[in-house]
Design a protein around this motif. Structure first.
Motif, PDB file in Angstrom:
ATOM      1  N   TRP A  45      69.616 153.981 131.522  1.00 30.48           N
ATOM      2  CA  TRP A  45      68.472 153.463 132.285  1.00 30.48           C
ATOM      3  C   TRP A  45      68.597 151.959 132.527  1.00 30.48           C
ATOM      4  CZ3 TRP A  45      65.295 149.749 130.243  1.00 30.48           C
ATOM      5  CH2 TRP A  45      65.297 149.586 128.857  1.00 30.48           C
ATOM      6  N   GLU A  98      71.027 151.705 135.423  1.00 29.15           N
ATOM      7  CA  GLU A  98      70.355 152.131 136.648  1.00 29.15           C
ATOM      8  C   GLU A  98      69.400 151.055 137.158  1.00 29.15           C
ATOM      9  OE1 GLU A  98      68.656 155.800 135.354  1.00 29.15           O
ATOM     10  OE2 GLU A  98      70.558 156.889 135.513  1.00 29.15           O
ATOM     11  N   ASN A  99      68.648 150.440 136.249  1.00 27.30           N
ATOM     12  CA  ASN A  99      67.747 149.352 136.647  1.00 27.30           C
ATOM     13  C   ASN A  99      68.520 148.157 137.193  1.00 27.30           C
ATOM     14  OD1 ASN A  99      65.495 150.807 135.924  1.00 27.30           O
ATOM     15  ND2 ASN A  99      65.159 149.722 134.002  1.00 27.30           N
ATOM     16  N   GLU A 157      68.111 146.724 140.943  1.00 24.14           N
ATOM     17  CA  GLU A 157      67.687 145.323 141.094  1.00 24.14           C
ATOM     18  C   GLU A 157      68.680 144.504 141.917  1.00 24.14           C
ATOM     19  OE1 GLU A 157      65.282 141.946 140.595  1.00 24.14           O
ATOM     20  OE2 GLU A 157      64.797 143.983 139.976  1.00 24.14           O
TER      21      GLU A 157
END
Length: 152
Positions: A140, A143-144, A148
């Motif tokens: 995660w 993925e963030n 971004e």
């Protein structure tokens, strides 16, 4: 083992709230180490609470669903303890506030250290460090990062 140390963090905090809100409506000393009381539950029920300072887990009881038939130190037991011993409640809260202050100082020092190190690294060193951190991070986080910083 002291009475309060046998309770979970959650039970201590919720028991402190019970003490603050004066939800122990009756208390009685049985002898020098045993006490009992009536606690007003958050659902409006009344629970019979008995605490034993010498054998907190073995001989303390509460009729609430969380603690009945087991040795859990529920919020009602802790609330009774703090009601009977308000100096212990005060000391508990002071210790908790001190721990929070120490953690905030730790976080500030950590941020300062990171900022100092990052500001001294070259672009290549920063790229290497970032890739290494992302490879060891949970999915995660990666993925963030992609969401971004992708140019889509």
């Amino acid at each position: 083992m002291s009475f309060i140390s046998s309770a979970s963090f959650n039970s201590k905090n919720r028991g402190y709230d019970y003490y603050q809100q004066k939800k122990l409506i009756q208390t009685r000393k049985i002898n020098h180490h045993e006490f009992e009381g009536i606690a007003l539950g958050s659902n409006g029920n009344r629970y019979k609470v008995r605490i034993d300072l010498e054998h907190p887990k073995k001989n303390s009881h509460c009729t609430c669903p969380h603690a009945s038939d087991n040795r859990v130190m529920c919020k009602h037991k802790v609330g009774l303890y703090f009601t009977l011993f308000p100096n212990e409640a005060k000391e508990y809260m002071e210790d908790l506030e001190e721990q929070e202050r120490e953690y905030e100082e730790y976080q500030e020092d950590l941020y300062d250290d990171i900022y100092d190190i990052v500001s001294r690294l070259s672009k290549d060193e920063l790229e290497t460090a970032l890739i290494s951190l992302l490879e060891d991070s949970p999915e995660w986080v990666c993925e963030n990062f992609i969401m971004e910083y992708s140019n889509d």
